[in-house]
Write a protein that holds these residues in place. Structure first.
Motif, mmCIF file in Angstrom:
data_model
loop_
_atom_site.group_PDB
_atom_site.id
_atom_site.type_symbol
_atom_site.label_atom_id
_atom_site.label_comp_id
_atom_site.label_asym_id
_atom_site.label_seq_id
_atom_site.Cartn_x
_atom_site.Cartn_y
_atom_site.Cartn_z
ATOM 1 N N GLY A 587 0.828 -1.186 0.000
ATOM 2 C CA GLY A 587 0.000 0.000 0.000
ATOM 3 C C GLY A 587 0.865 1.239 0.000
ATOM 4 O O GLY A 587 1.401 1.631 1.052
ATOM 5 N N LEU A 588 1.034 1.843 -1.175
ATOM 6 C CA LEU A 588 1.816 3.079 -1.313
ATOM 7 C C LEU A 588 0.828 4.228 -1.515
ATOM 8 O O LEU A 588 0.782 4.869 -2.562
ATOM 9 C CB LEU A 588 2.786 2.964 -2.492
ATOM 10 C CG LEU A 588 3.651 1.692 -2.499
ATOM 11 C CD1 LEU A 588 4.500 1.630 -3.764
ATOM 12 C CD2 LEU A 588 4.536 1.641 -1.261
ATOM 13 N N ASP A 589 0.008 4.482 -0.484
ATOM 14 C CA ASP A 589 -1.178 5.316 -0.628
ATOM 15 C C ASP A 589 -0.984 6.711 -0.038
ATOM 16 O O ASP A 589 0.012 6.998 0.640
ATOM 17 C CB ASP A 589 -2.375 4.647 0.057
ATOM 18 C CG ASP A 589 -2.617 3.232 -0.448
ATOM 19 O OD1 ASP A 589 -2.220 2.936 -1.588
ATOM 20 O OD2 ASP A 589 -3.203 2.433 0.311
ATOM 21 N N GLN A 590 -1.957 7.551 -0.318
ATOM 22 C CA GLN A 590 -2.099 8.854 0.329
ATOM 23 C C GLN A 590 -3.543 8.980 0.792
ATOM 24 O O GLN A 590 -4.467 8.640 0.055
ATOM 25 C CB GLN A 590 -1.749 9.995 -0.639
ATOM 26 C CG GLN A 590 -0.282 10.034 -1.041
ATOM 27 C CD GLN A 590 -0.002 11.138 -2.041
ATOM 28 O OE1 GLN A 590 -0.508 11.129 -3.158
ATOM 29 N NE2 GLN A 590 0.801 12.110 -1.632
ATOM 30 N N GLN A 591 -3.748 9.475 2.028
ATOM 31 C CA GLN A 591 -5.090 9.581 2.588
ATOM 32 C C GLN A 591 -5.225 10.859 3.398
ATOM 33 O O GLN A 591 -4.267 11.309 4.035
ATOM 34 C CB GLN A 591 -5.396 8.380 3.501
ATOM 35 C CG GLN A 591 -5.555 7.062 2.778
ATOM 36 C CD GLN A 591 -5.824 5.939 3.760
ATOM 37 O OE1 GLN A 591 -4.967 5.565 4.548
ATOM 38 N NE2 GLN A 591 -7.019 5.395 3.721
ATOM 39 N N ARG A 592 -6.435 11.404 3.381
ATOM 40 C CA ARG A 592 -6.758 12.571 4.189
ATOM 41 C C ARG A 592 -7.947 12.203 5.072
ATOM 42 O O ARG A 592 -8.948 11.668 4.594
ATOM 43 C CB ARG A 592 -7.106 13.763 3.303
ATOM 44 C CG ARG A 592 -6.996 15.120 4.006
ATOM 45 C CD ARG A 592 -7.481 16.249 3.098
ATOM 46 N NE ARG A 592 -6.842 16.255 1.801
ATOM 47 C CZ ARG A 592 -5.708 16.913 1.524
ATOM 48 N NH1 ARG A 592 -5.095 17.607 2.476
ATOM 49 N NH2 ARG A 592 -5.193 16.873 0.309
ATOM 50 N N ALA A 593 -7.835 12.459 6.380
ATOM 51 C CA ALA A 593 -8.880 12.066 7.321
ATOM 52 C C ALA A 593 -10.010 13.071 7.383
ATOM 53 O O ALA A 593 -11.148 12.701 7.691
ATOM 54 C CB ALA A 593 -8.290 11.861 8.714
ATOM 55 N N LYS A 594 -9.732 14.336 7.110
ATOM 56 C CA LYS A 594 -10.769 15.361 7.184
ATOM 57 C C LYS A 594 -10.410 16.493 6.246
ATOM 58 O O LYS A 594 -9.235 16.660 5.863
ATOM 59 C CB LYS A 594 -10.917 15.885 8.613
ATOM 60 C CG LYS A 594 -9.643 16.521 9.180
ATOM 61 C CD LYS A 594 -9.840 16.942 10.627
ATOM 62 C CE LYS A 594 -8.561 17.564 11.186
ATOM 63 N NZ LYS A 594 -8.732 17.965 12.609
ATOM 64 N N THR A 595 -11.400 17.270 5.864
ATOM 65 C CA THR A 595 -11.147 18.351 4.936
ATOM 66 C C THR A 595 -10.211 19.380 5.562
ATOM 67 O O THR A 595 -10.338 19.740 6.738
ATOM 68 C CB THR A 595 -12.465 19.018 4.506
ATOM 69 O OG1 THR A 595 -12.169 20.026 3.531
ATOM 70 C CG2 THR A 595 -13.186 19.656 5.676
ATOM 71 N N GLY A 596 -9.238 19.831 4.775
ATOM 72 C CA GLY A 596 -8.238 20.773 5.259
ATOM 73 C C GLY A 596 -7.150 20.133 6.083
ATOM 74 O O GLY A 596 -6.184 20.804 6.468
ATOM 75 N N GLY A 597 -7.278 18.835 6.381
ATOM 76 C CA GLY A 597 -6.276 18.158 7.187
ATOM 77 C C GLY A 597 -5.054 17.770 6.370
ATOM 78 O O GLY A 597 -4.985 17.962 5.153
ATOM 79 N N ARG A 598 -4.095 17.201 7.063
ATOM 80 C CA ARG A 598 -2.843 16.814 6.427
ATOM 81 C C ARG A 598 -3.063 15.626 5.490
ATOM 82 O O ARG A 598 -3.855 14.724 5.786
ATOM 83 C CB ARG A 598 -1.819 16.453 7.499
ATOM 84 C CG ARG A 598 -0.466 16.020 6.947
ATOM 85 C CD ARG A 598 0.473 15.676 8.069
ATOM 86 N NE ARG A 598 1.741 15.166 7.560
ATOM 87 C CZ ARG A 598 2.728 14.717 8.321
ATOM 88 N NH1 ARG A 598 2.593 14.732 9.654
ATOM 89 N NH2 ARG A 598 3.841 14.262 7.779
ATOM 90 N N LEU A 599 -2.359 15.610 4.364
ATOM 91 C CA LEU A 599 -2.388 14.473 3.450
ATOM 92 C C LEU A 599 -1.323 13.482 3.901
ATOM 93 O O LEU A 599 -0.124 13.718 3.744
ATOM 94 C CB LEU A 599 -2.132 14.930 2.008
ATOM 95 C CG LEU A 599 -2.261 13.841 0.931
ATOM 96 C CD1 LEU A 599 -3.678 13.287 0.892
ATOM 97 C CD2 LEU A 599 -1.858 14.384 -0.442
#
Length: 768
Positions: A587-599
């Motif tokens: 898993g070489l992914d990118q995820q954001r938990a909430k809007t405006g949050g860190r990627l």
């Protein structure tokens, strides 16, 4: 002498070919014929006259090979049923696996025969019935567009098995009343018979049709049944009626901290009706049903996600002609595409329901409407989660879908309506299609439009003068060749799309997904056999790519074009001995938990396997993910893992008894900034069933969930625990007579809620 030997060989070959028909052929019995006993014996005179079909080929582990062991198929046609007689020859009959099991648990760890039948003839969908060497039945629907089988539908079948010195035999009686076919203009009925042979060295699947792994679906090569001629014309006017009343008695005690104890006794009288006025129409009705004794849903991990989770349907009223409704399981990418249109679990507690289904030669349609007493949840999704509200009491749920086939193109129209009273509603309309563009290409898609006017949260009035509108667009392409398997999907879901009769856990996003699988042939796999002690039947190298971006949503403060998730997942899949599959991916992914949050950039490794390793350990599957995982609530990365295990055991018992045990366990966790776990989320479920006859069983289900989060980073400590235990005796005679007696207990904390229930339920089918 040489000429004589060649002549004898030619004569022998000609006789062998003459004993087998090119296609499966049925023998029509007259009205005066002696009745058949469904005992698995195949000793009546009718079977001596019936044509024999035995041209089976191997499909798994390796296709395009002749079947090593002989299987014969014979078909009789009576006044009201198709009767299949099947002989499975076996050079080692002592190794046949034939345990007593529950209905619909006939799996690849058992010797079984499967009859896959398409009475419409379009190879678009098919009904199937599996019968194990012990006579246990598993049945359901297979849908070509999803290339998947669904064991939820049940048909009124009669089957028996007989063990023989050289194998076993099966008799299956399939009533015409349980088949769905058009009134006129239909194509020849189509059939494929499947035989499963589990052995230590290999698990073999033989089929009676020239099916290969290059086919777009498992039912792509169903063969016509010869000898039926004017059967449909003769029976299409026949009417079938079944009334199934049910009575439930229960005594319940409830306790909770700070509240007085509650004790009450209840009786519930309800029932179901199924009427087929003629071949192409089916009318279903349900009044005051009691679904509380349906088997418990397996728990799911939900402590590290903000999105709702779907559950499979098990209630019989919703399973009639499931392919026409379009409600299917998740596809290969785990996305419930068709559940966006209709999800029957959104209907919680129906007081009554009515449904009509029609099937034509090139079109079909269904319409249902139910009065729901409420008590469930209504979902309002957005880009970063699913808001859940208590379902208003007494709503009316209605759904209609029709589709037609024009050559290789299927076009559908659907409409959904949920009314809550006081001017509140949710309406959805749209169209869907599937197009087999070639022998290797399938295109699918839908466009749904919604209009919603509701006030679900009393603390946040969201009832506006006008309605909120939204759309759900999905396009998918699947291409399967000898070397490549390709899946490509595009989605566009607006922020205000909602479907209260469907399952929509996320909205306000645009997503593209691509899955590439490179399949290697036998020549490419030959070098693997030099260093592995197990044969390699299939090997696929995979690459999964996906990107999800937000659509502007002022209500939740989400800007347009924000990257929500990007997936880059190279992986592999291997099939080897004992029906074993091994898979894994990075898993070489990118995820954001909430809007405006860190990627965030999580890095994980996932490995999994499934196998039928032993007659006692009949099936085991596990998947493990570990690495740097995203803690959604804390909005940070941490070392963590997620483990899931399912094991099915068959415990040796004296003759006439059977004990099956299933153990399921899962745990997810992420470590925090301080030593130790930030949260732990786990569940376990034990299911044990003791059979002392094909009709009588005692079932125990014990399951527990546990979630705990420690206080850190501004997050408050949290903990919850549940325990649920169910013990039930059941006497079942097919689908016509069912008696259940049981005890259930439930404990939940915090809150200290406890409940205990004793129940008795009886169902008896009456056919005038």
């Amino acid at each position: 002498m040489r000429f004589l030997l060649l002549s004898l060989l030619s004569l022998s070959t000609a006789c062998a070919q003459a004993s087998s028909t090119v296609h499966p052929q049925a023998l029509r019995l007259s009205e005066n014929s002696a009745p058949l006993r469904i005992d698995g014996q195949l000793d009546e005179a009718h079977w001596q006259r019936a044509p024999v079909y035995d041209r089976f080929v191997q499909f798994q582990p390796e296709d395009k090979k002749p079947a090593a062991w002989r299987t014969t198929v014979q078909i009789l046609v009576t006044q009201d049923a198709l009767v299949f007689g099947i002989r499975a020859y076996d050079p080692a009959p002592d190794l046949i696996r034939a345990p007593l099991k529950r209905r619909d648990t006939v799996a690849r760890d058992q010797d079984f025969i499967s009859v896959v039948l398409d009475p419409i003839g379009l190879r678009r969908s098919a009904q199937f019935a599996r019968v194990s060497a012990a006579g246990v039945i598993g049945d359901g629907m297979f849908t070509a567009a999803d290339d998947g089988e669904d064991f939820a539908p049940d048909f009124e079948l009669e089957a028996a098995a007989q063990r023989l010195p050289d194998g076993y035999s099966i008799e299956l009686r399939w009533p015409l009343a349980s088949l769905r076919y058009p009134y006129s203009g239909g194509l020849p009925w189509r059939l494929m018979v499947v035989r499963n042979i589990p052995r230590q060295e290999a698990n073999t699947l033989n089929v009676s049709a020239p099916l290969t792994k290059d086919a777009l679906s498992f039912i792509a090569e169903l063969q016509p049944i010869e000898g039926l001629s004017d059967l449909v014309e003769q029976v299409r006017e026949r009417s079938f009626l079944s009334v199934r009343p049910e009575l439930t008695l229960r005594r319940r005690e409830d306790q909770a901290e700070g509240r007085p104890d509650s004790r009450k006794r209840e009786s519930n009288l309800g029932g179901e009706l199924k009427w087929r006025p003629r071949a192409d129409w089916v009318i279903d009705a349900v009044l005051n049903p009691d679904f509380s004794q349906v088997e418990l849903d397996a728990p799911q991990l939900s402590g590290n996600t903000r999105f709702a989770l779907s559950l499979p349907e098990k209630r019989p009223f919703f399973l009639e002609s499931a392919d026409v409704v379009g409600q299917t399981k998740a596809d290969e990418e785990g996305q419930n595409r068709s559940l966006a249109a209709f999800y029957s679990r959104a209907i919680t507690d129906p007081d009554w329901g009515l449904r009509s289904t029609w099937r034509g030669a090139s079109a079909d349609a269904t319409l249902l409407s139910l009065r729901d007493a409420g008590g469930g949840q209504v979902l309002r999704p957005h880009a970063y989660g699913t808001d859940s509200f208590v379902q208003p009491r007494d709503s009316q749920a209605s759904f209609a879908r029709g589709r037609m086939q024009i050559d290789a193109l299927n076009l559908g129209l659907l409409a959904s309506d949920r009314r809550y009273g006081h001017g509140q509603y949710n309406r959805v309309g749209g169209s869907d299609f599937s197009w087999a563009a070639s022998d290797v290409d399938l295109l699918r898609g839908h466009l749904l439009l919604s209009s919603t006017r509701s006030q679900l949260d009393p603390d946040t009035p969201d009832l506006r003068p006008g309605s909120e509108n939204g759309h759900h667009l999905w396009l998918g392409w699947r291409r399967r060749t000898e070397q490549w398997n390709t899946l490509f999907n595009l989605e566009d879901v607006s922020p205000r799309f909602a479907n209260d009769n469907g399952f929509v856990s996320q909205s306000g996003y645009r997503r593209g997904t691509l899955k590439l699988s490179r399949r290697f042939n036998e020549e490419s796999l030959a070098p693997l056999g030099e260093w592995s002690r197990f044969p390699t039947y299939e090997l696929e190298a995979e690459l999964r790519l996906a990107e999800t971006r937000s659509v502007q949503d002022a209500l939740h403060g989400v800007p347009g074009g924000e990257l929500i998730e990007r997936r880059v997942q190279p992986g592999f899949w291997i099939a080897t001995a004992r029906n074993t599959g091994i898979w894994g991916h990075l898993g070489l992914d990118q995820q954001r938990a909430k809007t405006g949050g860190r990627l965030h950039e999580p890095r994980t490794l996932t490995l999994g396997f499934e196998s039928n390793p032993h007659p006692i350990l009949a099936f085991i599957t596990a998947e493990m993910e570990w690495g740097r995982r995203l803690d959604v609530d804390a909005d940070r990365l941490g070392r963590g893992g997620n483990v899931w295990l399912l094991a099915k055991l068959r415990v040796p018992m004296p003759t006439g008894l059977g004990l099956e045990v299933e153990q399921q366990w899962s745990e997810g966790y992420v470590h925090g900034a301080q030593p130790g776990r930030s949260f732990t989320d786990n569940f376990r479920q034990t299911l044990a069933v003791l059979h002392w006859s094909p009709r009588d069983s005692l079932r125990l289900i014990a399951q527990a969930t546990h979630f705990q989060r420690r206080e850190e980073l501004g997050l408050a400590a949290d903990a919850s625990h549940t325990r649920h235990t169910s013990l039930m005796y059941q006497h079942r005679v097919g689908l016509s007579r069912v008696l259940s007696l049981g005890l259930t207990r439930f404990n939940d904390s915090p809150g200290g809620r406890r409940s205990t229930e004793l129940f008795a339920k009886a169902q008896v089918a009456w056919q005038p």
